[in-house]
Write a protein that holds these residues in place. Structure first.
Motif, PDB file in Angstrom:
ATOM      1  N   ILE A 400      -4.537 -15.071  -9.507  1.00 55.98           N
ATOM      2  CA  ILE A 400      -5.520 -14.363  -8.691  1.00 55.98           C
ATOM      3  C   ILE A 400      -5.117 -14.376  -7.222  1.00 55.98           C
ATOM      4  CG2 ILE A 400      -7.941 -14.332  -7.941  1.00 55.98           C
ATOM      5  CD1 ILE A 400      -8.600 -15.725 -10.637  1.00 55.98           C
ATOM      6  N   THR A 401      -4.731 -15.552  -6.709  1.00 54.93           N
ATOM      7  CA  THR A 401      -4.383 -15.662  -5.294  1.00 54.93           C
ATOM      8  C   THR A 401      -2.979 -15.106  -5.039  1.00 54.93           C
ATOM      9  OG1 THR A 401      -3.484 -17.898  -5.590  1.00 54.93           O
ATOM     10  CG2 THR A 401      -5.812 -17.714  -5.071  1.00 54.93           C
ATOM     11  N   GLU A 402      -2.637 -14.979  -3.761  1.00 54.83           N
ATOM     12  CA  GLU A 402      -1.345 -14.401  -3.345  1.00 54.83           C
ATOM     13  C   GLU A 402      -1.157 -12.980  -3.893  1.00 54.83           C
ATOM     14  OE1 GLU A 402       0.924 -15.366  -1.246  1.00 54.83           O
ATOM     15  OE2 GLU A 402       0.004 -17.284  -0.798  1.00 54.83           O
ATOM     16  N   GLY A 403      -2.260 -12.328  -4.164  1.00 56.01           N
ATOM     17  CA  GLY A 403      -2.225 -11.021  -4.804  1.00 56.01           C
ATOM     18  C   GLY A 403      -2.404 -11.185  -6.299  1.00 56.01           C
ATOM     19  N   ALA A 404      -3.531 -10.732  -6.834  1.00 58.56           N
ATOM     20  CA  ALA A 404      -3.789 -10.857  -8.269  1.00 58.56           C
ATOM     21  C   ALA A 404      -2.653 -10.225  -9.066  1.00 58.56           C
ATOM     22  CB  ALA A 404      -5.112 -10.173  -8.625  1.00 58.56           C
ATOM     23  N   GLU A 405      -2.465 -10.691 -10.304  1.00 57.45           N
ATOM     24  CA  GLU A 405      -1.342 -10.175 -11.088  1.00 57.45           C
ATOM     25  C   GLU A 405      -1.442  -8.665 -11.294  1.00 57.45           C
ATOM     26  OE1 GLU A 405      -2.600 -11.097 -15.693  1.00 57.45           O
ATOM     27  OE2 GLU A 405      -1.570 -12.663 -14.578  1.00 57.45           O
ATOM     28  N   GLU A 406      -2.663  -8.129 -11.287  1.00 56.65           N
ATOM     29  CA  GLU A 406      -2.798  -6.676 -11.397  1.00 56.65           C
ATOM     30  C   GLU A 406      -2.236  -5.978 -10.154  1.00 56.65           C
ATOM     31  OE1 GLU A 406      -5.731  -8.606 -14.071  1.00 56.65           O
ATOM     32  OE2 GLU A 406      -5.232  -8.848 -11.954  1.00 56.65           O
ATOM     33  N   ILE A 407      -2.434  -6.599  -8.989  1.00 57.42           N
ATOM     34  CA  ILE A 407      -1.870  -6.055  -7.756  1.00 57.42           C
ATOM     35  C   ILE A 407      -0.343  -6.116  -7.811  1.00 57.42           C
ATOM     36  CG2 ILE A 407      -1.678  -6.398  -5.263  1.00 57.42           C
ATOM     37  CD1 ILE A 407      -4.360  -5.265  -6.101  1.00 57.42           C
ATOM     38  N   GLN A 408       0.163  -7.239  -8.327  1.00 51.50           N
ATOM     39  CA  GLN A 408       1.622  -7.385  -8.439  1.00 51.50           C
ATOM     40  C   GLN A 408       2.188  -6.331  -9.402  1.00 51.50           C
ATOM     41  OE1 GLN A 408       2.907  -9.680  -6.498  1.00 51.50           O
ATOM     42  NE2 GLN A 408       1.824 -11.621  -6.643  1.00 51.50           N
ATOM     43  N   MET A 409       1.518  -6.131 -10.519  1.00 55.69           N
ATOM     44  CA  MET A 409       1.984  -5.152 -11.489  1.00 55.69           C
ATOM     45  C   MET A 409       1.904  -3.735 -10.925  1.00 55.69           C
ATOM     46  SD  MET A 409       0.311  -6.830 -14.917  1.00 55.69           S
ATOM     47  CE  MET A 409       1.035  -5.668 -16.074  1.00 55.69           C
ATOM     48  N   ARG A 410       0.875  -3.470 -10.132  1.00 56.70           N
ATOM     49  CA  ARG A 410       0.750  -2.148  -9.512  1.00 56.70           C
ATOM     50  C   ARG A 410       1.912  -1.890  -8.557  1.00 56.70           C
ATOM     51  NH1 ARG A 410      -4.319  -0.412  -5.737  1.00 56.70           N
ATOM     52  NH2 ARG A 410      -3.210  -1.769  -4.276  1.00 56.70           N
ATOM     53  N   LYS A 411       2.330  -2.943  -7.847  1.00 57.72           N
ATOM     54  CA  LYS A 411       3.473  -2.799  -6.944  1.00 57.72           C
ATOM     55  C   LYS A 411       4.740  -2.481  -7.734  1.00 57.72           C
ATOM     56  CE  LYS A 411       3.796  -5.402  -3.362  1.00 57.72           C
ATOM     57  NZ  LYS A 411       3.880  -4.412  -2.248  1.00 57.72           N
ATOM     58  N   VAL A 412       4.950  -3.208  -8.841  1.00 59.92           N
ATOM     59  CA  VAL A 412       6.116  -2.940  -9.686  1.00 59.92           C
ATOM     60  C   VAL A 412       6.061  -1.514 -10.215  1.00 59.92           C
ATOM     61  CG1 VAL A 412       7.362  -3.622 -11.775  1.00 59.92           C
ATOM     62  CG2 VAL A 412       6.346  -5.382 -10.316  1.00 59.92           C
ATOM     63  N   ALA A 413       4.890  -1.110 -10.663  1.00 58.89           N
ATOM     64  CA  ALA A 413       4.739   0.252 -11.191  1.00 58.89           C
ATOM     65  C   ALA A 413       4.994   1.297 -10.117  1.00 58.89           C
ATOM     66  CB  ALA A 413       3.340   0.423 -11.775  1.00 58.89           C
ATOM     67  N   GLY A 414       4.569   1.014  -8.885  1.00 65.97           N
ATOM     68  CA  GLY A 414       4.791   1.954  -7.801  1.00 65.97           C
ATOM     69  C   GLY A 414       6.268   2.240  -7.580  1.00 65.97           C
ATOM     70  N   HIS A 415       7.091   1.193  -7.699  1.00 62.74           N
ATOM     71  CA  HIS A 415       8.537   1.389  -7.574  1.00 62.74           C
ATOM     72  C   HIS A 415       9.119   2.025  -8.839  1.00 62.74           C
ATOM     73  CE1 HIS A 415       9.334  -0.647  -3.731  1.00 62.74           C
ATOM     74  NE2 HIS A 415       8.356  -1.479  -4.059  1.00 62.74           N
ATOM     75  N   LEU A 416       8.644   1.551  -9.984  1.00 63.02           N
ATOM     76  CA  LEU A 416       9.191   2.031 -11.246  1.00 63.02           C
ATOM     77  C   LEU A 416       8.948   3.524 -11.448  1.00 63.02           C
ATOM     78  CD1 LEU A 416      10.543   1.257 -13.954  1.00 63.02           C
ATOM     79  CD2 LEU A 416       8.241   0.785 -14.838  1.00 63.02           C
ATOM     80  N   PHE A 417       7.745   3.999 -11.079  1.00 64.37           N
ATOM     81  CA  PHE A 417       7.386   5.398 -11.323  1.00 64.37           C
ATOM     82  C   PHE A 417       7.580   6.279 -10.093  1.00 64.37           C
ATOM     83  CE2 PHE A 417       5.180   3.121 -14.674  1.00 64.37           C
ATOM     84  CZ  PHE A 417       5.412   3.928 -15.775  1.00 64.37           C
ATOM     85  N   GLY A 418       8.116   5.702  -9.012  1.00 62.99           N
ATOM     86  CA  GLY A 418       8.445   6.513  -7.851  1.00 62.99           C
ATOM     87  C   GLY A 418       7.311   6.803  -6.918  1.00 62.99           C
ATOM     88  N   PHE A 419       6.201   6.044  -7.021  1.00 67.46           N
ATOM     89  CA  PHE A 419       5.088   6.256  -6.112  1.00 67.46           C
ATOM     90  C   PHE A 419       5.372   5.638  -4.736  1.00 67.46           C
ATOM     91  CE2 PHE A 419       2.745   6.052 -10.293  1.00 67.46           C
ATOM     92  CZ  PHE A 419       2.677   7.422 -10.431  1.00 67.46           C
ATOM     93  N   MET A 420       6.298   4.688  -4.697  1.00 64.41           N
ATOM     94  CA  MET A 420       6.718   4.061  -3.441  1.00 64.41           C
ATOM     95  C   MET A 420       8.169   4.425  -3.209  1.00 64.41           C
ATOM     96  SD  MET A 420       5.033   0.279  -3.768  1.00 64.41           S
ATOM     97  CE  MET A 420       3.270   0.042  -3.999  1.00 64.41           C
ATOM     98  N   GLY A 421       8.441   5.222  -2.200  1.00 58.59           N
ATOM     99  CA  GLY A 421       9.788   5.707  -1.978  1.00 58.59           C
ATOM    100  C   GLY A 421      10.741   4.622  -1.558  1.00 58.59           C
ATOM    101  N   ARG A 422      11.996   4.787  -1.894  1.00 60.39           N
ATOM    102  CA  ARG A 422      13.058   3.897  -1.458  1.00 60.39           C
ATOM    103  C   ARG A 422      14.173   4.742  -0.865  1.00 60.39           C
ATOM    104  NH1 ARG A 422      14.141  -0.570  -6.242  1.00 60.39           N
ATOM    105  NH2 ARG A 422      12.779  -2.183  -5.426  1.00 60.39           N
ATOM    106  N   ASP A 423      14.880   4.143   0.094  1.00 63.15           N
ATOM    107  CA  ASP A 423      16.030   4.839   0.665  1.00 63.15           C
ATOM    108  C   ASP A 423      17.121   4.996  -0.384  1.00 63.15           C
ATOM    109  OD1 ASP A 423      14.702   4.957   3.009  1.00 63.15           O
ATOM    110  OD2 ASP A 423      15.742   3.244   3.938  1.00 63.15           O
TER     111      ASP A 423
END
Length: 423
Positions: A400-423
C-alpha cells in the motif's frame, strides 16, 4: 548469466556480519532486550495505554544501536562522503538491504521502524538537492545529529494516491513585516510525529485540483500555534506512530519552504525510486528468510515416520517461491546497477517502470512466503514464537505504501502500452 556482485560489496557484507556479531548481538541479548524480538515483541514494543505508541525503552534501544553503527562508520554508508558517508551505490544498498533482512528479526535491522545499522537517510539529501545554502548549513547537521526530525505530510483523510488533489491550502501572509504563509488543512499517516520537530506539509497555493504545479513543500515546526497532532491510527502491525494532523491558521515565515514553491511535489518524488528499489530488496531478503526456514523445518520435522520434505505438497510451493526469489534478485540487482549509471531524471524516465516491477512483485512475494512458512510450520508457525506473522504484518503494508501495488502496475502498464512516452 547470473548477475555477479562486485567483491567490494561482498567484502562489506562480511564486514557488517562481523560488526553485528561483535557489537549488535551482545546488545540485543543484555537486559532482556530480546523481549523486543521474541514472542513478546508486540507487547514489549507497544505502550497500549498511551495511544499505542512505541515504548520509550524500545525506541531508546534503537537509538543506541544507531549511535553504535554511526560510530563504526556504517550508519551513514549511503550518504556522500561530505556528510560522513561512504558514497554507497544503489547496488550496494540493495545488496545490504536484502542481506540484512534475510537474517531475520533482530536489532541489526528492524524494518517496522525503518531502523537499521545502515540507514536509509533520504531527507538530508532532499535538503542538499532542494535547500538554500542557509537551510543546508542549518538542517543537515541537525538531522544527522538527531536534533531535527521531519515527518512527511502528503496524504490526507479524503485524498490518497493522487497527491495533486488535496484540501490543505496555503496563502501568502505578511506578519510584522515578514513575508510568510498561512496554512489550513489536514494530513494523516504522518509517521513519527510523537518525536518529530517539523512536518513537511504539502499544500496547494495556486492552480487547480489535479495540477502538479502550485503545490509547495512547507517546513512547519510542530510546536507552531494551530498545529495539532490528533488520533494515532492503530494498525495491523503495532506499535503505531501514524497520527492524523490538523493545521488551523498555522503561519510560517517564507524561508521555511523547501525548493520551488510551485513544484513542491518534486521534493516528494525525490527519493521515490531509491526507496522503492531498496524496499523491494528488503522484501526479497525477508521472503528468502521465510523460504529458508520453511525448508529447514520440513527437513527436520518427521510426521508419520518421514521428513515433511519428501512430500511434493511441501516441496512444490516452496520451489515456486524460491524460483521467483531467484528471478527477482537478478532483476533488482541489474536495475540497481543501472541506476548507478544515470542521474535522477534519467532514472525516472528510463527505469521507473522496472523499479515498479521489482517493488510490487517483491512485496507480494514476501507475503506469500511468510504465509507458506506458517503453513509448513503448522501451529507453531501461526504462533508468535516464530517470526512469520510479524514479517507478514509488517511487509503487508508495503503493498500500500510507497505507491500501492495498483499504482505500480499502472506505471508498468503505461510504459508497456505506450501511454507514457520514451525517447
Amino acid at each position: 548469466m547470473l548477475f555477479e556482485i562486485p567483491k567490494d560489496i561482498t567484502d562489506y557484507l562480511s564486514e557488517l556480519d562481523d560488526f553485528i556479531e561483535r557489537e549488535i548481538k551482545p546488545l540485543e541479548r543484555v537486559d532482556d532486550n530480546i523481549r523486543f524480538f521474541d514472542h513478546r515483541r508486540e507487547w514489549a514494543r507497544t505502550d497500549w495505554d498511551n495511544d499505542g505508541l512505541p515504548r520509550h525503552d524500545w525506541e531508546e534501544l534503537l537509538s543506541h544501536m544507531r549511535r553504535i553503527a554511526d560510530a563504526a562508520g556504517h550508519y551513514r554508508f549511503a550518504l556522500p562522503s561530505e556528510y560522513g558517508g561512504k558514497d554507497g551505490s544503489h547496488l550496494a544498498m540493495a545488496c545490504i538491504r536484502e542481506h540484512l533482512a534475510a537474517k531475520g528479526l533482530g536489532l541489526h535491522n528492524d524494518l517496522q521502524n525503518e531502523s537499521s545499522i545502515v540507514g536509509n537517510l533520504v531527507q538530508p539529501l532532499m535538503v542538499r538537492d532542494f535547500g538554500t545554502e542557509t537551510q543546508k548549513a542549518e538542517y543537515i547537521p541537525a538531522m544527522l545529529e538527531g536534533r531535527m526530525r521531519w515527518t512527511f505530510g502528503l496524504t490526507e483523510e479524503h485524498h490518497g494516491s493522487d497527491a495533486t488533489w488535496m484540501d490543505t491550502r496555503a496563502v501568502r501572509e505578511t506578519r510584522d513585516g515578514v513575508d510568510g504563509w498561512l496554512i489550513n488543512g489536514n494530513k494523516m499517516w504522518t509517521t513519527g510525529s510523537h518525536v518529530a520537530t517539523h512536518c513537511m506539509v504539502f499544500a496547494r497555493h495556486s492552480g487547480k485540483d489535479g495540477d502538479a504545479r502550485g503545490i509547495g513543500c512547507f517546513l512547519v515546526p510542530q510546536d507552531s500555534p494551530g498545529f495539532e497532532v490528533g488520533e494515532y491510527l492503530w494498525t495491523f502491525n503495532m506499535p503505531t506512530d501514524h497520527p492524523k494532523v490538523s493545521l488551523t491558521n498555522v503561519w510560517i515565515p517564507g524561508d521555511m519552504v523547501l525548493g520551488d514553491a510551485e513544484m513542491g511535489l518534486a521534493c516528494a518524488q525525490h527519493f521515490v525510486h531509491e526507496n522503492r528499489i531498496r524496499q523491494a530488496a528488503s522484501s526479497l531478503g525477508a521472503a528468502q528468510y521465510c523460504i529458508n526456514e520453511a525448508v529447514k523445518y520440513a527437513r527436520e520435522r518427521t510426521p508419520f515416520g518421514k521428513p515433511l520434505a519428501v512430500n511434493q505438497a511441501i516441496q512444490f510451493p516452496l520451489v515456486e517461491l524460491h524460483t521467483e526469489a531467484a528471478m527477482l534478485r537478478q532483476l533488482i540487482y541489474a536495475t540497481s546497477a543501472k541506476m548507478d549509471t544515470m542521474p535522477k531524471p534519467e532514472i525516472a524516465k528510463r527505469l521507473s517502470d522496472v523499479i515498479s516491477m521489482c517493488n510490487y512483485r517483491a512485496n507480494r512475494l514476501v507475503c506469500d512466503a511468510a504465509d507458506r512458512a506458517m503453513q509448513v510450520h503448522g501451529g507453531i508457525g501461526y504462533s508468535r514464537h516464530k517470526p512469520f506473522e510479524h514479517i507478514y504484518r509488517h511487509h503487508r503494508r508495503y503493498r500500500i505504501t510507497e505507491g500501492a501495488e495498483e499504482i505500480q502496475m499502472r506505471k508498468v502498464a503505461g510504459h508497456l502500452f505506450g501511454f507514457m512516452g520514451r525517447d
